[in-house]
Scaffold this motif. Structure first.
Motif, short mmCIF file in Angstrom:
data_model
loop_
_atom_site.label_atom_id
_atom_site.label_comp_id
_atom_site.label_asym_id
_atom_site.label_seq_id
_atom_site.Cartn_x
_atom_site.Cartn_y
_atom_site.Cartn_z
N PRO A 62 -16.36 -5.61 4.84
CA PRO A 62 -15.37 -6.69 4.45
C PRO A 62 -14.78 -6.71 3.09
O PRO A 62 -13.61 -7.22 3.20
CB PRO A 62 -16.69 -7.74 4.24
CG PRO A 62 -18.08 -6.87 4.12
CD PRO A 62 -17.70 -5.78 5.05
N GLU A 63 -15.10 -5.60 2.18
CA GLU A 63 -14.62 -5.43 1.15
C GLU A 63 -13.20 -4.80 1.40
O GLU A 63 -12.14 -4.89 0.57
CB GLU A 63 -15.16 -4.87 0.09
CG GLU A 63 -15.66 -3.20 0.45
CD GLU A 63 -16.71 -3.22 1.57
OE1 GLU A 63 -16.62 -2.12 2.12
OE2 GLU A 63 -17.42 -4.02 1.60
N LEU A 64 -13.09 -3.74 2.36
CA LEU A 64 -11.97 -3.09 2.89
C LEU A 64 -10.95 -3.99 3.70
O LEU A 64 -9.86 -4.18 3.42
CB LEU A 64 -12.32 -2.13 3.73
CG LEU A 64 -11.10 -0.92 4.21
CD1 LEU A 64 -10.27 -0.68 3.14
CD2 LEU A 64 -11.81 0.11 5.02
N LEU A 65 -11.51 -5.14 4.40
CA LEU A 65 -10.82 -6.11 4.89
C LEU A 65 -9.99 -6.83 3.91
O LEU A 65 -8.68 -7.02 3.81
CB LEU A 65 -11.50 -7.03 5.65
CG LEU A 65 -10.76 -7.92 6.43
CD1 LEU A 65 -9.56 -7.96 7.36
CD2 LEU A 65 -11.67 -9.21 7.09
N ALA A 66 -10.61 -7.31 2.86
CA ALA A 66 -10.05 -7.86 1.56
C ALA A 66 -8.92 -6.99 0.88
O ALA A 66 -7.94 -7.72 0.65
CB ALA A 66 -11.03 -8.22 0.53
N ASP A 67 -9.23 -5.93 0.92
CA ASP A 67 -8.10 -4.98 0.33
C ASP A 67 -7.05 -4.88 1.12
O ASP A 67 -5.74 -4.82 0.89
CB ASP A 67 -8.53 -3.35 0.26
CG ASP A 67 -9.64 -3.25 -0.84
OD1 ASP A 67 -9.89 -4.15 -1.71
OD2 ASP A 67 -10.18 -2.35 -1.02
#
Length: 120
Positions: A62-67
């Motif tokens: 999910p943090e990569l999706l935010a990125d």
């Protein structure tokens, strides 16, 4: 972390094996111009890691999706379309017209975009 897929077009673009016109990049994302633009500005933002689509990206990283989304916003700023408006679009599945099985965000703008979805 998902390893690159040697058969994946976008993994090969990220690796530099296939040329692209870079627009923006971070340690986790790479943005480049779409070769078949659907708007005056049409940039693709991909995670450097291979994830099949936005759903698996959200579930696995999910943090990569935010990125990816934040990179899309930065692309809009860099391309000068932040104030006039833009779209951030993920296509998932065959009915959406997805042709590359590596999660990617479309940044579209730079002109008045048509209605979204079915005409009324």
């Amino acid at each position: 972390m998902s390893s690159p897929d040697p058969e994946c077009l976008f993994c090969r673009i990220v690796a530099g094996d296939i040329p692209s016109t870079a627009v923006y990049e971070t340690g986790t994302t790479y943005a480049f111009r779409d070769i078949n633009p659907q708007a005056a500005t049409h940039v693709l933002v991909v995670p450097r890691e291979h994830h099949e689509d936005s759903g698996t990206l959200a579930a696995e990283a999910p943090e990569l999706l935010a990125d990816v989304i934040l990179s899309g916003v930065e692309v809009a700023k860099q391309e000068g379309i932040e104030s006039s408006g833009y779209r951030l679009v993920f296509n998932t599945g065959p009915d959406a017209g997805r042709t590359v099985f590596h999660a990617h965000l479309h940044v579209l703008g730079g002109e008045q975009l048509g209605l979204f979805g079915r005409p009324h």
